[in-house]
Design an enzyme around this catalytic site. Structure first.
Site: not given
Length: 577
Positions: A183, A223, A514
């Site tokens: 990620d 994220h 996600s």
């Protein structure tokens, strides 16, 4: 996966007269207002964005026959630069001039093919309506660290059999299992995750520091930190989260799992396929049993197929987000035959409005208004107060974290520079019906009219509130979203004093597939923890056969096999020979 389609809009001060003939609007925008997003500084683009090759070279994957013998040397001979050499497929990644150098390589009989090194992306946070009654983690809830998503996938029923809110001794918590998150990197000092990381690699900068923070450039997207927290947030290690959270924070699906962190996404949420494939091989080297991918957007190739096939052969279960385009086909690499595709549902087990489905969708998991870890102090919890009325609200990601007050002014959809009726350059709180124009455009328009804060009311879905995102850089004011019902109430209070209060937090709400994929990754880690000798196919069978059927009986294109269920999957796995 992360959907980033935000308008890059630079709006500088405007002092000229407004052409509107509406007498209820002010005759000109306020002077000396700077509003809107700014382009990234040159130094930031060079350091943190791997897609910018100022020398004109492009990134390619070169496949060789005969297992790639002398491949690297041959690329160097023609003037190319090798950026990765793969072990599980006879290929190298390189930067090269396509006109001259590619022509030379194409004549080489040992070269099988030259393909584009595809751009992949994180495709969240997605805009998604949430249900106000079921959305929040209530203060004083018992056990305090259990989020609605964790309960929905039955994770606590695997490791908290006695119901005291803590993992029980000798129950599978993910302990002994390595799970690799590919990620944007991680806030390595986040209190919920600090003790979870056992290995890491930054593939973009070719070092062993997979932090989502860069000295001189600040935090990345956050994220990866959000994804990692869903999987592995530790019990009793809470960060800053008051007043909505206690000092113990939240808990991950597999609170004992060992994390391997690989950074492949730049500050814009972008990467190249070669970085992801190199990360998959690194995860295998480090002994990962599960790989979690909340990114994608490319197309399959022989190279990607062979890398994911090799990971499966090495005993790794790869889980990927299905995509946020609401399509009836899942994105790649979730569509790869060796990858488990995961879509998103909301708190009422309805398919999320953004979630991609199709025949290759395997499972669904919570993906709307998911609360998880975020880089320290970069998240925010919000409160809206108008005459003691406090509707459910969510702060916009990456908007300023400040407290503001002023008269509540109706700005319609924020589509024009005369949309705020009764505005004043001395400042006010703008009430905007979300959805008529892009969020950042509406923000610019109302800011130019003097807004010092913005309340976005969802106007398209009964009872919901959207999770919205602002461009990372720019001049903005604090902003929140509220439900349609809350918006109806506030609309009756126009002209009243409105207060927006925000408190910095080490947590944030995000929506997207996600967020769904790491729930399944975490549950898979629990199964490997309970049965270390299990194969990826056995774990996959347990996950699919125990899922809660949400749509038509059996597999369907909206929900796959259904909502992942940890306790049910463990029961199936323990019955296998």
């Amino acid at each position: 996966m992360k959907r980033w389609g935000l308008m890059g809009l630079l709006a500088l001060a405007a002092c000229g007269p407004d052409d509107s003939s509406d007498k209820g609007a002010q005759s000109q925008v306020c002077p000396n207002i700077i509003a809107g997003s700014l382009s990234e500084p040159v130094e930031t683009r060079h350091v943190r964005a791997p897609l910018t090759d100022d020398d004109g070279r492009q990134r390619v994957i070169i496949r060789y026959r005969n297992q790639g013998v002398m491949a690297t040397a041959r690329v160097h001979q023609v003037g190319g630069q090798v950026t990765a050499t793969f072990r599980s497929t006879p290929a190298v990644a390189a930067r090269m001039s396509l006109q001259e150098q590619r022509a030379l390589l194409a004549e080489d009989p040992t070269v099988e093919s030259i393909e584009q090194d595809q751009e992949w992306r994180a495709l969240a946070p997605a805009t998604a309506p949430i249900h106000p009654i079921l959305a929040s983690v209530a203060r004083g809830a018992t056990p305090r660290e259990f989020t609605p998503g964790l309960r929905k996938v039955q994770a606590h029923e695997v490791w908290d059999v006695d119901g005291d809110g803590l993992p029980d001794p000798d129950r599978p918590t993910g302990a002994g299992v390595r799970l690799c998150v590919i990620d944007s990197g991680l806030d390595l000092e986040h209190p919920e995750l600090r003790d979870a990381v056992v290995a890491g690699r930054d593939l973009l900068e070719d070092d062993d520091d997979p932090s989502d923070f860069s000295s001189g450039h600040g935090w990345g997207t956050g994220h990866g930190t959000h994804v990692a927290g869903i999987i592995a947030a530790r019990p009793g290690h809470g960060g800053r989260g008051s007043p909505q959270l206690s000092d113990t924070g939240v808990m991950g699906v597999a609170p004992g799992v060992e994390l391997i962190i690989t950074r492949v996404l730049d500050i814009h949420g972008r990467t190249h396929m070669s970085f992801v494939l190199a990360a998959v091989e690194y995860c295998a080297e480090q002994g990962a049993k599960v790989i979690s991918l909340s990114l994608g957007g490319g197309v399959p190739s022989k190279t990607t197929f062979e890398v994911f096939a090799a990971a499966h052969a090495q005993g790794i279960l790869v889980v990927a987000a299905s995509g946020n385009s609401n399509a009836q086909r899942v994105d790649y690499p979730a569509s790869d035959p060796h990858v488990l595709a995961v879509g998103a549902v909301d708190s009422l087990d309805q398919r999320a409005t953004f979630s991609s489905g199709g025949s290759q969708l395997a499972l669904v998991a919570p993906g709307v208004d998911v609360l998880s870890t975020f880089p320290r102090g970069q998240g925010a919890f919000s409160t809206v107060d108008v005459r003691d009325t406090r509707p459910l609200s969510r702060s916009l990601l990456y908007a300023p974290i400040e407290n503001k007050w002023g008269k509540l002014v109706d700005c319609g959809g924020g589509a024009t520079l005369d949309s705020c009726k009764g505005s004043t350059c001395s400042g006010f709180v703008a009430y905007v019906r979300h959805g008529e124009v892009p969020t950042d455009m509406a923000m610019v328009n109302v800011m130019k009219q003097g807004a010092r804060a913005v309340i976005f009311a969802n106007s398209s879905w009964e009872g919901g509130v959207d999770i919205l995102t602002m461009p990372r850089r720019g001049q903005w004011v604090p902003a929140v979203t509220i439900t349609q019902a809350g918006g109806t109430v506030l609309h009756r209070m126009l002209g009243e004093l409105a207060r927006i209060s925000m408190s910095p937090a080490d947590y944030a709400y995000m929506s997207g597939t996600s967020m769904a994929a790491p729930y399944v990754s975490g549950v898979a880690a629990l199964l490997f923890s309970a049965r270390p000798s299990a194969t990826p196919d056995q774990v996959k069978h347990a996950l699919l056969s125990s899922a809660k059927d949400l749509g038509p009986s059996g597999h369907d294109e909206d929900f796959g096999h259904g909502l992942v269920q940890a306790r049910g999957a463990l029961e199936v796995l323990t019955q296998l020979p």
